[in-house]
Design an enzyme around this catalytic site. Structure first.
Site, mmCIF file in Angstrom:
data_model
loop_
_atom_site.group_PDB
_atom_site.id
_atom_site.type_symbol
_atom_site.label_atom_id
_atom_site.label_comp_id
_atom_site.label_asym_id
_atom_site.label_seq_id
_atom_site.Cartn_x
_atom_site.Cartn_y
_atom_site.Cartn_z
ATOM 1 N N ARG A 24 -16.660 -4.597 4.131
ATOM 2 C CA ARG A 24 -17.188 -4.283 2.791
ATOM 3 C C ARG A 24 -16.396 -5.032 1.725
ATOM 4 O O ARG A 24 -16.957 -5.594 0.787
ATOM 5 C CB ARG A 24 -17.110 -2.779 2.521
ATOM 6 C CG ARG A 24 -18.073 -1.911 3.308
ATOM 7 C CD ARG A 24 -17.928 -0.469 2.878
ATOM 8 N NE ARG A 24 -18.773 0.432 3.618
ATOM 9 C CZ ARG A 24 -18.424 1.004 4.767
ATOM 10 N NH1 ARG A 24 -17.229 0.759 5.279
ATOM 11 N NH2 ARG A 24 -19.249 1.819 5.388
ATOM 12 N N ARG A 64 -4.240 -4.464 5.970
ATOM 13 C CA ARG A 64 -3.238 -3.670 6.668
ATOM 14 C C ARG A 64 -2.087 -4.568 7.089
ATOM 15 O O ARG A 64 -2.293 -5.715 7.497
ATOM 16 C CB ARG A 64 -3.832 -2.974 7.904
ATOM 17 C CG ARG A 64 -4.779 -1.824 7.592
ATOM 18 C CD ARG A 64 -4.046 -0.650 6.964
ATOM 19 N NE ARG A 64 -4.917 0.496 6.717
ATOM 20 C CZ ARG A 64 -5.559 0.737 5.585
ATOM 21 N NH1 ARG A 64 -5.453 -0.131 4.581
ATOM 22 N NH2 ARG A 64 -6.323 1.804 5.448
ATOM 23 N N ASP A 122 0.229 -6.665 -0.369
ATOM 24 C CA ASP A 122 0.096 -5.297 -0.896
ATOM 25 C C ASP A 122 0.317 -4.256 0.195
ATOM 26 O O ASP A 122 0.442 -3.073 -0.106
ATOM 27 C CB ASP A 122 -1.291 -5.120 -1.519
ATOM 28 C CG ASP A 122 -1.448 -3.810 -2.256
ATOM 29 O OD1 ASP A 122 -0.578 -3.501 -3.099
ATOM 30 O OD2 ASP A 122 -2.429 -3.083 -1.998
ATOM 31 N N GLU A 171 4.846 0.851 6.138
ATOM 32 C CA GLU A 171 4.183 0.919 4.834
ATOM 33 C C GLU A 171 5.154 0.643 3.697
ATOM 34 O O GLU A 171 4.829 -0.044 2.738
ATOM 35 C CB GLU A 171 3.530 2.297 4.654
ATOM 36 C CG GLU A 171 2.843 2.514 3.328
ATOM 37 C CD GLU A 171 1.483 1.820 3.236
ATOM 38 O OE1 GLU A 171 0.910 1.804 2.138
ATOM 39 O OE2 GLU A 171 1.008 1.296 4.264
ATOM 40 N N GLY A 178 -6.112 -0.575 -3.631
ATOM 41 C CA GLY A 178 -7.153 0.434 -3.525
ATOM 42 C C GLY A 178 -7.202 1.336 -4.743
ATOM 43 O O GLY A 178 -6.421 1.183 -5.692
ATOM 44 N N ALA A 179 -8.120 2.284 -4.716
ATOM 45 C CA ALA A 179 -8.356 3.147 -5.870
ATOM 46 C C ALA A 179 -7.103 3.933 -6.258
ATOM 47 O O ALA A 179 -6.498 4.616 -5.431
ATOM 48 C CB ALA A 179 -9.495 4.121 -5.565
ATOM 49 N N HIS A 193 1.028 -1.099 -2.151
ATOM 50 C CA HIS A 193 -0.291 -0.624 -1.753
ATOM 51 C C HIS A 193 -1.068 -0.113 -2.977
ATOM 52 O O HIS A 193 -1.517 1.038 -3.015
ATOM 53 C CB HIS A 193 -0.164 0.469 -0.693
ATOM 54 C CG HIS A 193 -1.391 0.602 0.156
ATOM 55 N ND1 HIS A 193 -1.372 1.156 1.412
ATOM 56 C CD2 HIS A 193 -2.677 0.251 -0.054
ATOM 57 C CE1 HIS A 193 -2.590 1.152 1.925
ATOM 58 N NE2 HIS A 193 -3.402 0.603 1.048
ATOM 59 N N ILE A 194 -1.255 -0.989 -3.945
ATOM 60 C CA ILE A 194 -1.918 -0.594 -5.192
ATOM 61 C C ILE A 194 -3.339 -1.138 -5.314
ATOM 62 O O ILE A 194 -4.035 -0.826 -6.285
ATOM 63 C CB ILE A 194 -1.107 -1.041 -6.423
ATOM 64 C CG1 ILE A 194 -1.022 -2.572 -6.506
ATOM 65 C CG2 ILE A 194 0.274 -0.422 -6.414
ATOM 66 C CD1 ILE A 194 -0.440 -3.080 -7.822
#
Length: 324
Positions: free
Chosen positions: A154, A235, A258, A263, A285-286, A282-283
């Site tokens: 997506r 990932r 990211d 993690e 995404g929403a 990890h910013i």
């Protein structure tokens, strides 16, 4: 879901819409199904979020009326179990809503990488004086810059879509995409070695599966063009991180990372100190007010379900074999 999530996902108008659709206890947020056994008996729909525990056969036994799971996050692998599929529970995910900010972040990273923004910022700060960009950096710029997209997920498809107005030449690697689909997407279909060798910017949008672990390995990284940029918003497991560090230390490549493995890198990780690396926690995404988009997606799906319509963002069990 996590107890703090509902207030972040649903603003007042969304709460009002949800309450108009279904009977929902306003203060009931379960992060442990055992604690909510009494409420599960009447539940027909579960709205789930990050850190939802697995919906096991025992949970389903306690929720005999449950027919649908509406997930406000992306992947449902961590909590929708085989028992759910066997029971015939229908499942929806907000992965499409979460794809947009990741794609937007990626587009920003691509544009800034093409302009050499990270390198020029570092030089400008260190020099504290003028930079002769035309003579010192004659190769920067986005015109006909080549971009390789790994994965027609997506997010990967949204990145391809958002790149169309720009003068980038886009190629794609995805073993599930054929030449007809690639033509429809407007990209050149290539294998992974050719994509890594042939592009100025490579952006990763593949799922984390056993088959994709370290798909970007030392040989692949070594094959990338001098001065190329690797972007990973997917990932951390997709990239051999030690091999990436070795390449970045030489200064030959640039990266926008990211996601890492683990993690959060340990405090002594060289990732924190590399000047040719943009490292973010990890910013993509929403986050912040973008969470309302996930909440709105969930409310829309509940509305469709209540109206007897199929989910717009339904998840099928077989899709989990090749998606995140």
């Amino acid at each position: 879901m996590r107890r703090d999530l509902p207030a972040r996902l649903f603003d007042r108008p969304l709460w009002t819409q949800l309450h108009d659709l279904v009977a929902v206890a306003p203060d009931l947020v379960l992060d442990d199904f055992d604690a909510g056994a009494g409420f599960l008996a009447d539940a027909e729909i579960l709205i789930t979020g990050w850190d939802c525990p697995p919906i096991t056969a025992a949970v389903l036994d306690a929720a005999p009326r449950l027919t649908a799971v509406v997930h406000t996050g992306g992947s449902v692998k961590a909590h929708v179990t085989e028992a759910c599929w066997a029971r015939g529970v229908v499942v929806s995910s907000a992965a499409a809503a979460n794809a947009l900010p990741v794609a937007e972040y990626t587009i920003a990273a691509i544009i800034l990488a093409a302009k050499g923004a990270r390198e020029l910022e570092r030089v400008y700060r260190a020099r504290r004086g003028g930079v002769e960009t035309l003579t010192e950096y004659p190769l920067i710029g986005g015109y006909r810059r080549t971009v390789g997209v790994v994965g027609a997920s997506r997010i990967g498809r949204r990145v391809i879509e958002l790149l169309r107005p720009f003068d980038y030449e886009v190629s794609l690697y995805d073993p599930l995409v054929d030449s007809v689909e690639a033509e429809r997407l407007g990209v050149r279909l290539v294998d992974l070695p050719d994509l890594l060798r042939g592009n100025d910017i490579v952006t990763l949008h593949a799922p984390s599966l056993p088959s994709t672990r370290h798909m970007i390995d030392s040989a692949g990284l070594a094959s990338m063009r001098d001065g190329a940029t690797l972007i990973n918003t997917a990932r951390g497991a997709l990239v051999d991180q030690d091999a990436l560090v070795r390449e970045l230390v030489t200064g030959r490549l640039h990266a926008v990372i990211d996601v890492t493995e683990p993690e959060v890198p340990p405090a002594d990780s060289p990732l924190y100190d590399l000047p040719n690396l943009v490292l973010t926690p990890h910013i993509a995404g929403a986050l912040g007010n973008e969470l309302h988009r996930l909440g709105a997606c969930a409310v829309d799906e509940v509305a469709r379900y209540v109206a007897g319509l199929p989910f717009q963002h339904a998840v099928a069990a077989h899709e989990l074999e090749y998606t995140a």
